[in-house]
Design a protein around this motif. Structure first.
Motif, PDB file in Angstrom:
ATOM      1  N   GLU A 190       0.798  -1.232   0.000  1.00 54.20           N
ATOM      2  CA  GLU A 190       0.000   0.000   0.000  1.00 54.20           C
ATOM      3  C   GLU A 190       0.831   1.283   0.000  1.00 54.20           C
ATOM      4  O   GLU A 190       0.347   2.349  -0.361  1.00 54.20           O
ATOM      5  N   GLY A 191       2.070   1.181   0.511  1.00 56.39           N
ATOM      6  CA  GLY A 191       2.945   2.355   0.496  1.00 56.39           C
ATOM      7  C   GLY A 191       2.828   3.258   1.718  1.00 56.39           C
ATOM      8  O   GLY A 191       3.366   4.371   1.707  1.00 56.39           O
ATOM      9  N   TYR A 192       2.132   2.795   2.745  1.00 57.56           N
ATOM     10  CA  TYR A 192       2.056   3.598   3.972  1.00 57.56           C
ATOM     11  C   TYR A 192       1.789   2.690   5.184  1.00 57.56           C
ATOM     12  O   TYR A 192       1.316   1.564   5.028  1.00 57.56           O
ATOM     13  N   ALA A 193       2.097   3.219   6.365  1.00 57.35           N
ATOM     14  CA  ALA A 193       1.866   2.462   7.604  1.00 57.35           C
ATOM     15  C   ALA A 193       0.972   3.265   8.533  1.00 57.35           C
ATOM     16  O   ALA A 193       1.188   4.464   8.718  1.00 57.35           O
ATOM     17  N   VAL A 194      -0.040   2.626   9.073  1.00 58.99           N
ATOM     18  CA  VAL A 194      -0.872   3.275  10.093  1.00 58.99           C
ATOM     19  C   VAL A 194      -0.682   2.518  11.408  1.00 58.99           C
ATOM     20  O   VAL A 194      -0.836   1.297  11.442  1.00 58.99           O
ATOM     21  N   CYS A 195      -0.296   3.233  12.451  1.00 61.00           N
ATOM     22  CA  CYS A 195      -0.156   2.616  13.776  1.00 61.00           C
ATOM     23  C   CYS A 195      -1.205   3.224  14.696  1.00 61.00           C
ATOM     24  O   CYS A 195      -1.062   4.364  15.138  1.00 61.00           O
ATOM     25  N   ASN A 196      -2.251   2.443  14.915  1.00 65.30           N
ATOM     26  CA  ASN A 196      -3.333   2.920  15.768  1.00 65.30           C
ATOM     27  C   ASN A 196      -3.093   2.450  17.195  1.00 65.30           C
ATOM     28  O   ASN A 196      -3.335   1.300  17.522  1.00 65.30           O
ATOM     29  N   GLN A 197      -2.564   3.334  18.023  1.00 64.91           N
ATOM     30  CA  GLN A 197      -2.296   3.047  19.433  1.00 64.91           C
ATOM     31  C   GLN A 197      -1.397   1.822  19.624  1.00 64.91           C
ATOM     32  O   GLN A 197      -1.564   1.065  20.556  1.00 64.91           O
ATOM     33  N   GLU A 198      -0.434   1.665  18.714  1.00 67.60           N
ATOM     34  CA  GLU A 198       0.505   0.559  18.876  1.00 67.60           C
ATOM     35  C   GLU A 198       1.647   0.954  19.802  1.00 67.60           C
ATOM     36  O   GLU A 198       2.263   0.124  20.439  1.00 67.60           O
ATOM     37  N   PHE A 199       1.922   2.253  19.850  1.00 68.52           N
ATOM     38  CA  PHE A 199       3.028   2.704  20.698  1.00 68.52           C
ATOM     39  C   PHE A 199       2.518   3.476  21.912  1.00 68.52           C
ATOM     40  O   PHE A 199       3.014   3.335  23.013  1.00 68.52           O
ATOM     41  N   GLN A 200       1.515   4.314  21.679  1.00 66.98           N
ATOM     42  CA  GLN A 200       1.011   5.144  22.761  1.00 66.98           C
ATOM     43  C   GLN A 200      -0.507   5.112  22.737  1.00 66.98           C
ATOM     44  O   GLN A 200      -1.119   5.265  21.679  1.00 66.98           O
ATOM     45  N   LYS A 201      -1.092   4.942  23.875  1.00 64.34           N
ATOM     46  CA  LYS A 201      -2.541   4.931  23.982  1.00 64.34           C
ATOM     47  C   LYS A 201      -3.080   6.292  23.539  1.00 64.34           C
ATOM     48  O   LYS A 201      -2.547   7.330  23.926  1.00 64.34           O
ATOM     49  N   GLY A 202      -4.091   6.281  22.700  1.00 60.58           N
ATOM     50  CA  GLY A 202      -4.719   7.532  22.281  1.00 60.58           C
ATOM     51  C   GLY A 202      -4.035   8.237  21.124  1.00 60.58           C
ATOM     52  O   GLY A 202      -4.458   9.309  20.718  1.00 60.58           O
ATOM     53  N   ILE A 203      -2.958   7.650  20.600  1.00 49.91           N
ATOM     54  CA  ILE A 203      -2.212   8.304  19.510  1.00 49.91           C
ATOM     55  C   ILE A 203      -2.177   7.411  18.262  1.00 49.91           C
ATOM     56  O   ILE A 203      -1.894   6.225  18.335  1.00 49.91           O
ATOM     57  N   ILE A 204      -2.479   8.045  17.119  1.00 49.48           N
ATOM     58  CA  ILE A 204      -2.357   7.351  15.838  1.00 49.48           C
ATOM     59  C   ILE A 204      -1.206   7.965  15.050  1.00 49.48           C
ATOM     60  O   ILE A 204      -1.035   9.185  15.046  1.00 49.48           O
ATOM     61  N   GLY A 205      -0.412   7.126  14.420  1.00 52.80           N
ATOM     62  CA  GLY A 205       0.646   7.618  13.540  1.00 52.80           C
ATOM     63  C   GLY A 205       0.404   7.133  12.126  1.00 52.80           C
ATOM     64  O   GLY A 205      -0.076   6.022  11.921  1.00 52.80           O
ATOM     65  N   ILE A 206       0.723   7.997  11.159  1.00 46.16           N
ATOM     66  CA  ILE A 206       0.641   7.592   9.754  1.00 46.16           C
ATOM     67  C   ILE A 206       2.003   7.879   9.134  1.00 46.16           C
ATOM     68  O   ILE A 206       2.469   9.018   9.167  1.00 46.16           O
TER      69      ILE A 206
END
Lengths: 266, 256
Positions: A190-206
């Motif tokens: 897909e060419g991108y990564a989504v981390c939904n609360q994988e590292f920090q509760k309440g935080i999403i990273g794209i």
């Protein structure tokens, strides 16, 4: 002589470890705390701190008797930043990305089994305390820049990361290597990564990868924000912006004639 | 083995790091040993330790060393914890945008001023300041401006040292400087023209923390060709206003 050498080396190592014991959560430390952290005597810690202070690497607040990192670090930091050539291309793109998304944006690279943030552009309304700042190291397997880089890395690098134990940082941290490898394949496709609360509760990273002129992944761009602001309604739009930013920076790197990317490595 | 000897190796390790400058970003073992007057084997041993902890990294192309990313990590710790940095950044950016001269936030560290950060203007200027650089107090507006608000003991301590004349215009007489400090405190800003570098002027205003203590200064430094005397009032007004606004963000309440 051998033991003398060893002693001398350990005092330098301990001095460097003292510097590294300051962190975002503990920017100020007392002598006893440092002695305890390094498992050395208080008098030794005191002597090492005095030597570090004499060269401006730590600074003692005479009111509290606590130490913090000194101005020499700032001087050296500005030299290191100027060596990071990728920032010339990336910083203007990050500025636009933060302005358009309203979220913090970063550039990270892989270093060993961690990612390190080289640049961060803060948004106007940060949602909460995020564990990202310039120079901070975070794990690869549970952050969006980490996964975005790893997905495009050689098998060897992926295996190395997957051979380490995965600590559970957030409610959704992937803790099995098989599951991570599966996710990496999807990211690569897909060419991108989504981390939904994988590292920090309440935080999403794209995160999205950045490639050099040989089409080798060299860094990642990502945004992070609260799960309240980044949700199913706007995430597609945000992903597109992050991916575009990654492509734009890659393009600018390719345009740059010099082949040297970070100065440190070719 | 003497303690002194042990600590000299710690100091030498730190001195190695400090050899690197904006002008000299790469150094070899021979250069390092010569500059510090230590043996090549000592230099090599110290460099290996610094590499191991990420403070230096080797450039495989040149076989020379550069500062490593551990430095960046420590720098990030400083920045992310400096409340001042976060509060001041947007205000200083706006100031630079309005007046188009570079602006700086400085702190006092012992007998020098150190630049916590700098926002550049589009003007081509000689690099008199950069982040982390230390400059003298007695001939810079940013230094004098902080010193003016310190206690007598600190003022005496700074002025008791040999005051170097950087230009023919540098004030080196402690008594004249003391009067100057009183004037600065009364008017609420400092101006230093040609005193550190001929052709440059600095205008600075104090930043107070929540307790009212002057912890740093906000300054603009630029060429006297652009920052002419007749424009001083405009600069003074904007700089003092911005410094006041930063102080308020830090929790300072005027008249408290």
């Amino acid at each position: 002589m051998a033991s003398q050498n060893k002693k001398r080396i350990s005092s330098v190592e301990n001095a460097l470890k003292i510097l590294k014991s300051f962190s975002m959560d503990e920017p100020e430390l007392g002598v006893s705390e440092i002695a305890e952290k390094l498992n050395i005597g208080k008098s030794t810690a005191h002597r090492l701190l005095t030597s570090l202070a004499s060269e401006g690497f730590v600074y003692k607040d005479i009111n509290t008797n606590h130490y913090s990192l000194g101005a020499s670090i700032l001087t050296l930091t500005s030299i290191v930043s100027s060596q990071l050539k990728i920032l010339n291309e990336a910083t203007p793109v990050l500025n636009v990305l933060t302005e358009e998304t309203g979220e913090n944006s970063h550039i990270s690279i892989l270093e060993g089994t961690e990612i390190i943030y080289l640049q961060k552009i803060e948004c106007t309304y940060p949602s909460k305390k995020e564990y990202t700042h310039i120079g901070r190291r975070n794990p690869v397997y549970c952050t969006s820049p980490g996964q975005a880089i790893l997905a495009f890395e050689d098998e060897e690098v992926i295996e190395k990361i997957c051979s380490q134990p995965f600590k559970k940082y957030g409610p959704n941290t992937i803790t099995s290597p098989e599951q991570l490898k599966e996710k990496l394949l999807k990211i690569k496709k897909e060419g991108y990564a989504v981390c939904n609360q994988e590292f920090q509760k309440g935080i999403i990273g794209i995160g999205a990868p950045i490639f050099n002129e040989h089409n080798k992944v060299v860094a990642a761009v990502n945004i992070t924000g609260s799960t309240k602001r980044i949700n199913s309604i706007n995430i597609k739009q945000l992903i597109k912006k992050v991916v575009n930013a990654g492509e734009r920076i890659s393009e600018l790197i390719k345009q740059r004639k010099t082949k040297q990317l970070f100065g440190n490595d070719d | 083995m003497s303690e002194k000897y042990l600590l000299s190796s710690v100091k030498n390790a730190m001195k190695i790091l400090r050899l690197f400058t904006h002008k000299q970003k790469e150094l070899g073992i021979t250069e390092i040993s010569k500059k510090l007057n230590i043996s090549k084997s000592s230099a090599h041993r110290l460099v290996s330790l610094l590499v191991k902890e990420g403070f230096l990294s080797k450039n495989p192309r040149t076989n020379k060393y550069r500062l490593g990313l551990s430095i960046l990590t420590l720098g990030g710790v400083i920045f992310s914890n400096h409340e001042l940095y976060k509060e001041a950044l947007p205000i200083v950016k706006k100031l630079v945008h309005t007046l188009n001269e570079s602006a700086h936030i400085c702190l006092l560290e012992e007998d020098q001023v150190v630049y916590l950060f700098r926002i550049e203007s589009s003007q081509p200027d000689r690099l008199l300041t950069y982040i982390g650089r230390k400059n003298p107090i007695h001939c810079t507006s940013e230094g004098l401006c902080i010193l003016a608000y310190q206690n007598k003991r600190t003022i005496e301590k700074v002025l008791s040292k040999k005051l170097y004349a950087y230009t023919p215009y540098t004030i080196t007489d402690p008594d004249i400087l003391k009067n100057e400090l009183k004037k600065i405190k009364k008017q609420g800003f400092a101006i230093s023209k040609d005193q550190f570098y001929v052709g440059y002027v600095g205008i600075a205003a104090p930043i107070r923390d929540y307790s009212g203590k002057v912890v740093s200064s906000l300054s603009m430094i630029g060429s006297t060709a652009r920052m002419t005397d007749d424009r001083f009032p405009v600069f003074i007004e904007h700089i003092t206003q911005a410094a006041k606004s930063i102080s308020e963000h830090l929790g300072y309440i005027d008249g408290k």
